[in-house]
Each structure stands twice: as C-alpha cells, then as structure tokens.
Enzyme design. Structure first.
Site, PDB file in Angstrom:
ATOM      1  N   GLU A   1     -19.449   3.387   0.522  1.00 47.74           N
ATOM      2  CA  GLU A   1     -18.643   2.751  -0.515  1.00 47.74           C
ATOM      3  C   GLU A   1     -19.274   2.846  -1.907  1.00 47.74           C
ATOM      4  OE1 GLU A   1     -19.203   1.402   2.470  1.00 47.74           O
ATOM      5  OE2 GLU A   1     -17.168   1.408   3.311  1.00 47.74           O
TER       6      GLU A   1
ATOM      7  N   ARG B   1       0.830  -1.204   0.000  1.00 46.13           N
ATOM      8  CA  ARG B   1       0.000   0.000   0.000  1.00 46.13           C
ATOM      9  C   ARG B   1       0.867   1.258   0.000  1.00 46.13           C
ATOM     10  NH1 ARG B   1      -2.525   0.340   6.199  1.00 46.13           N
ATOM     11  NH2 ARG B   1      -0.564   0.117   7.316  1.00 46.13           N
TER      12      ARG B   1
END
Length: 316
Positions: free
Chosen positions: A57, A9
C-alpha cells in the site's frame, strides 16, 4: 426506468473509464484489489496507464505521488482500511505535504463491507483523512453521485480521499442534480429538525423523514457528500431554520461528519445536536443489513435521535 441499488464503487470505475478516453493524463495505481475497487475497468481499457503494485500500500500511494509530479492525474486505489492506515505516512508526507494531484479512492469502508469482518471494516477513515492539510474528503450517497464525484476530483487539482461502497446503495440522486465539491444538497425540506448524512446513511435519513412525516414531524434532509471542506453555510442556515440537528454516518461517532458539524455549530451558531454513528467499537462479521441494524445505523435510530434532539430545542 428506475435503477436498481448499485454499489458506488461501480460508479467510480465506470466514470474513470469515461474520463480516461478524453484525458490521457489519468493513471491508476492498485494494491492488487482492482477487481474489488472497480479500478479493473480502467485496467482493461488502458493497461499502459494502470499499475498493479501488489499488496504494498505504501508503494501504491508513493508511486501515485511520483506520477503526479510528472503532470499525471493519479488515482491510488485499494480498500479503505489498507490505504488510510498502512499508507498514512505516505498520504500525509508524499501527497498532502507536497499538495500533489493524487486521488485516494477506497472501497470497502464502513460496516457494510459485511462478512469480511472487523479487520476489513474501516470506521475511522473520515477522521484521519480530514485532519490532513490540503486533503478533501468525499463520501457519495449513490452510484450517480459517485460518477459526478469522480469527474469533480479529476477536474480539481490537489489531494482527495473518496470512500466508495461494496454494498449496493439505493439510487436517491438524479442525473440533473448539481454536484459541487464542498456544497451540500438539500433532498427534503422541513422545519422541525435537520438530518445531515453521507453515504449509505442518506437513504436511511430519507426513510426516517417518511416515518416522521407520518407522525407530523417535518424533517429537512441534507446530503453532505463532502465532509471536507464542510459546507458551513448549509449547516448554519439549517440550524437557524430548524433549531435542531442530527448527523448520520457509517463511521465512528468521533472525528467524522458529526464532529465536523459540531465544530461548525460551536464556532458559528450553537444548536442542539445528536450524532448517529458507531459507538467506539470495531465491526464484526455479518450481512450489511444485519450490521447496520446492530450498530444503530438504521432509519429508526435516526428517528429516535430526531425526537431526542427536538426535545432539546431552545424555544425563544
């Protein structure tokens, strides 16, 4: 100087900032988890191109889709379990059906999420993302490869899904290694069997190769960073060269990398195959190392699978 293990990440977040400096069309949406996904790096540098939509989301994906219709390269970010599950309809219809230029990048995939437990450990993302038309699926093996994958996604039009890691992963690729979407990389040459792995399991495959070499077994190790489109040529050639294959992934055994490889072998060149993955179960809380061992995702599990598949080799 050797790099210490680093989460993939971090590679994503850093490269996105680098790309943002020369590409003003990059925008990022977030589901209030930019600190965890490392999208916060982009937020700090380009606040006017960053949109925190809160824990919504569906809006994270829908807004990214809308921005992409205006010529932007849109990155939608959150945890893997949240975007791929809660926003699946939006990824399917808004992004893939319309073949939009949206990159869904999710951290915290697999059991190496660790102590967050089953509700946050996504073990089905490869399966549900790769079945979508137009969608490309990537799982980088380390920090360096995550940076290259981020650049490749930016430079390639269309929907992408990339899973990044929360846990630090060993650095196993080199800056000079070529990264091409849909083209796997051979990390170790061998003739007795092939291991095809992605993500954290690539390092485990290399460790397994070292253990097997001490026993006189030479293992070919392939980093299949792109699960879709799968590298058919690499799979078929490896099957012909070694006659036995093992896949390894931090994902359910059903529907992921192993299934994709099995589909290729079944259609092009039948070959004995063993799949190392999670055996139809949810995750649980624990350290990444504990959970990899608990779910049979360590080098010793690959070693066992290799020995098993070699016994199934067809001798002509």
């Amino acid at each position: 100087m050797e790099m210490k293990p680093t989460p993939t990440r971090d590679g994503f977040g850093e490269e996105l900032v680098t790309l943002g400096k020369t590409n003003p069309n990059i925008v990022v949406t977030s589901g209030d988890l930019e600190d965890a996904t490392r999208a916060e790096y982009f937020k700090k540098e380009f606040p006017d191109r960053f949109f925190n939509l809160g824990i919504t989301e569906q809006d994270v994906v829908g807004t990214a889709a809308g921005l992409s219709t205006q010529g932007y390269v849109a990155f939608a970010t959150s945890f893997a379990v949240f975007l791929t599950n809660r926003a699946y309809d939006m990824i399917r219809l808004d992004v893939c059906y319309n073949n939009l230029n949206v990159k869904v990048v999710c951290s915290h995939g697999g059991v190496t999420v660790g102590e967050d437990g089953a509700s946050a450990q996504c073990l089905e993302d490869f399966a549900i993302m790769r079945v979508l038309p137009h969608m490309k699926v990537i799982c980088p093996a380390d920090y360096i490869e995550a940076k290259k994958a981020t650049r490749a996604m930016t430079d390639t039009y269309g929907p992408f899904y990339m899973r990044t890691s929360r846990a630090p992963l060993p650095i196993i690729t080199k800056e000079e290694d070529v990264f091409t979407v849909g083209k796997a990389n051979v990390l170790r040459i061998g003739q007795d069997a092939t291991v095809i792995a992605c993500g954290v399991m690539v390092a485990e495959a290399l460790s397994a190769a070292d253990k097997l070499k001490a026993e006189g077994i030479n293992l070919k190790v392939v980093n299949m960073h792109t699960i879709k489109p799968i590298d058919i040529e690499m799979i078929v050639n490896s099957a012909k060269e070694t006659g036995a294959m093992v896949t390894a992934e931090e994902h359910q055994m059903a529907g992921g990398l192993g299934s994709a490889v099995a589909e290729v072998l079944g259609q092009h060149y039948p070959c004995p195959l063993e799949i190392v993955g999670v055996k139809d179960s949810f995750g649980e809380s624990g350290s990444p190392a504990q959970l990899l061992a608990h779910y049979g995702l360590k080098d010793i599990n690959i070693v066992d699978a290799v020995k098993k598949v070699i016994k199934r080799k067809v001798v002509l």
